[in-house]
Enzyme design. Structure first.
Site, PDB file in Angstrom:
ATOM      1  N   HIS A   1      11.819   8.844   3.856  1.00 52.79           N
ATOM      2  CA  HIS A   1      12.388  10.107   4.328  1.00 52.79           C
ATOM      3  C   HIS A   1      12.655  10.012   5.822  1.00 52.79           C
ATOM      4  O   HIS A   1      12.038   9.210   6.534  1.00 52.79           O
ATOM      5  CB  HIS A   1      11.464  11.287   4.019  1.00 52.79           C
ATOM      6  CG  HIS A   1      10.059  11.125   4.516  1.00 52.79           C
ATOM      7  ND1 HIS A   1       9.104  10.389   3.842  1.00 52.79           N
ATOM      8  CD2 HIS A   1       9.437  11.600   5.631  1.00 52.79           C
ATOM      9  CE1 HIS A   1       7.963  10.428   4.511  1.00 52.79           C
ATOM     10  NE2 HIS A   1       8.143  11.151   5.603  1.00 52.79           N
TER      11      HIS A   1
ATOM     12  N   HIS B   1       7.434   7.696   0.332  1.00 58.28           N
ATOM     13  CA  HIS B   1       8.762   7.822  -0.282  1.00 58.28           C
ATOM     14  C   HIS B   1       9.696   7.988   0.905  1.00 58.28           C
ATOM     15  O   HIS B   1       9.533   8.928   1.692  1.00 58.28           O
ATOM     16  CB  HIS B   1       8.838   9.033  -1.220  1.00 58.28           C
ATOM     17  CG  HIS B   1      10.192   9.217  -1.822  1.00 58.28           C
ATOM     18  ND1 HIS B   1      10.506   8.788  -3.089  1.00 58.28           N
ATOM     19  CD2 HIS B   1      11.331   9.784  -1.328  1.00 58.28           C
ATOM     20  CE1 HIS B   1      11.766   9.084  -3.357  1.00 58.28           C
ATOM     21  NE2 HIS B   1      12.284   9.682  -2.295  1.00 58.28           N
TER      22      HIS B   1
ATOM     23  N   TYR C   1       3.499  10.153   3.472  1.00 63.20           N
ATOM     24  CA  TYR C   1       3.871  10.020   2.070  1.00 63.20           C
ATOM     25  C   TYR C   1       4.852   8.859   1.926  1.00 63.20           C
ATOM     26  O   TYR C   1       5.863   8.800   2.629  1.00 63.20           O
ATOM     27  CB  TYR C   1       4.489  11.322   1.556  1.00 63.20           C
ATOM     28  CG  TYR C   1       3.531  12.482   1.681  1.00 63.20           C
ATOM     29  CD1 TYR C   1       2.523  12.659   0.742  1.00 63.20           C
ATOM     30  CD2 TYR C   1       3.602  13.364   2.759  1.00 63.20           C
ATOM     31  CE1 TYR C   1       1.614  13.687   0.861  1.00 63.20           C
ATOM     32  CE2 TYR C   1       2.697  14.398   2.887  1.00 63.20           C
ATOM     33  CZ  TYR C   1       1.698  14.561   1.931  1.00 63.20           C
ATOM     34  OH  TYR C   1       0.796  15.574   2.065  1.00 63.20           O
TER      35      TYR C   1
ATOM     36  N   TYR D   1       6.012   5.394  10.594  1.00 62.79           N
ATOM     37  CA  TYR D   1       5.306   4.262  10.011  1.00 62.79           C
ATOM     38  C   TYR D   1       3.947   4.142  10.694  1.00 62.79           C
ATOM     39  O   TYR D   1       3.897   4.027  11.927  1.00 62.79           O
ATOM     40  CB  TYR D   1       6.074   2.949  10.176  1.00 62.79           C
ATOM     41  CG  TYR D   1       5.520   1.908   9.235  1.00 62.79           C
ATOM     42  CD1 TYR D   1       5.893   1.909   7.897  1.00 62.79           C
ATOM     43  CD2 TYR D   1       4.579   0.983   9.670  1.00 62.79           C
ATOM     44  CE1 TYR D   1       5.353   0.988   7.007  1.00 62.79           C
ATOM     45  CE2 TYR D   1       4.027   0.068   8.784  1.00 62.79           C
ATOM     46  CZ  TYR D   1       4.422   0.075   7.467  1.00 62.79           C
ATOM     47  OH  TYR D   1       3.885  -0.818   6.578  1.00 62.79           O
TER      48      TYR D   1
ATOM     49  N   PRO E   1       4.007   6.277   7.208  1.00 63.61           N
ATOM     50  CA  PRO E   1       4.281   7.666   6.855  1.00 63.61           C
ATOM     51  C   PRO E   1       3.087   8.274   6.126  1.00 63.61           C
ATOM     52  O   PRO E   1       2.253   7.555   5.567  1.00 63.61           O
ATOM     53  CB  PRO E   1       5.486   7.546   5.917  1.00 63.61           C
ATOM     54  CG  PRO E   1       5.308   6.214   5.274  1.00 63.61           C
ATOM     55  CD  PRO E   1       4.705   5.319   6.338  1.00 63.61           C
TER      56      PRO E   1
END
Length: 331
Positions: A257, A255, A253, A249, A251
């Site tokens: 993961h 989404h 991207y 955090y 990230p």
């Protein structure tokens, strides 16, 4: 680098290296870039530590680097991303040796790359910022929404929807709470001490740790258990307590993961405090958090580092620091 050693002593110690006789490997660290070897020189015990030298950074050397590579072997390709192993052609002939030489380089290629990629990989000062629940709701979440609309997650959706990398999937559960496990593109897929796997969730409404709440605690715990079990089953040389699970955090991207790495993989920028959040700590926070099942990480302040060239600094936190109004319409 110029040596200050007297020439006669330099010649003497340089002659030691070819006479080194290996006994055994003592250690391999920095993701395989440094090795410690025990051996003998003229029947006397000797310790040799070998580390890959730094890259030459002048334009002349860097411009010839891609053409100096041989035995380029693709490990995978997905959307604009591809990754390879390659050898250095030290004699410039381009001919392959009859003996099998281990790769010198692990290469990642982003083509065509975007301005966001360029900024991410550029050297830049880093700032520590505190993202309050209000800043997240008013500015950061709208910014994330805009990033997702730009198609930056196509490579993830390619995997989830079966268009790429299906042969690499180690473990998968389907459905609303489904997820899959596959090698991370930064791993060479053979050096276990630098093992790096990536778990992607199937549902698309969880963008980051911010979307985890108390009601999802058991699901996160289930994922942790299955990811550990699948990893040690495929790589029996590794035990569960040799693995670290974390999320980023912010990230790269948005989404959700989870990263799974070997404990021997040395911490770098991606594992730094304020960037990597341990999955065990996330679970503990969810379990002890006050409130109903909807209470979660959207309700807490998170402090982390971001580069001065990142959009998040330029359009949100840098603006707030100056005391100006964030223009959400410019995201």
């Amino acid at each position: 680098m110029t040596s200050t050693t007297p020439p006669e002593i330099a010649r003497k110690v340089e002659a030691y290296i070819p006479r080194f006789q290996l006994t055994r490997l003592l250690n391999q660290d920095q993701a395989g870039r440094r090795i410690s070897l025990l051996g003998t020189i003229d029947s006397q015990p000797a310790l040799l530590v070998a580390e890959r030298a730094a890259f030459a950074t002048d334009h002349a050397h860097l411009s010839t680097f891609p053409t100096s590579l041989t035995k380029i072997k693709n490990l995978g390709a997905n959307d604009i991303y591809a990754w390879f192993l390659a050898n250095t052609n030290t004699n410039g002939s381009g001919s392959d040796s009859s003996s099998e030489v281990p790769p010198d380089f692990k290469l990642n290629l982003i083509y065509p790359c975007t301005e966001k990629h360029i900024k991410k990989y550029s050297a830049q000062p880093t700032r520590s910022v505190t993202e309050t629940p209000e800043i997240y709701a008013n500015y950061v979440r709208p910014w994330i929404q805009r990033q997702r609309e730009k198609g930056a997650l196509n490579w993830i959706f390619n995997i989830l929807e079966g268009r790429s990398e299906q042969e690499d999937i180690i473990y998968r559960e389907t459905g609303e709470q489904g997820f899959l496990l596959a090698p991370d593109l930064n791993w060479d897929r053979k050096t276990l001490s630098s093992l790096h796997l990536l778990a992607l969730v199937e549902r698309r409404d969880i963008w980051s740790v911010r979307d985890l709440n108390k009601g999802k605690t058991e699901w996160v715990k289930h994922m942790r258990e299955q990811l550990l079990a699948a990893t040690v089953k495929l790589y029996p040389e590794i035990e569960r307590d040799q693995l670290k699970l974390y999320v980023h955090y912010q990230p790269t991207y948005h989404h959700f993961h989870i990263h799974i790495i070997h404990m021997a993989l040395e911490s770098g920028a991606t594992q730094a405090v304020g960037k990597a959040l341990g999955l065990e700590n996330i679970i503990s926070q969810l379990e002890t958090m006050a409130g109903d099942p909807d209470a979660g990480f959207q309700d807490v302040s998170l402090t982390y580092g971001i580069g001065e060239q990142s959009e998040l600094w330029e359009k949100v936190f840098g603006v707030l620091k100056r005391g100006d109004e964030v223009d959400v319409e410019k995201f």
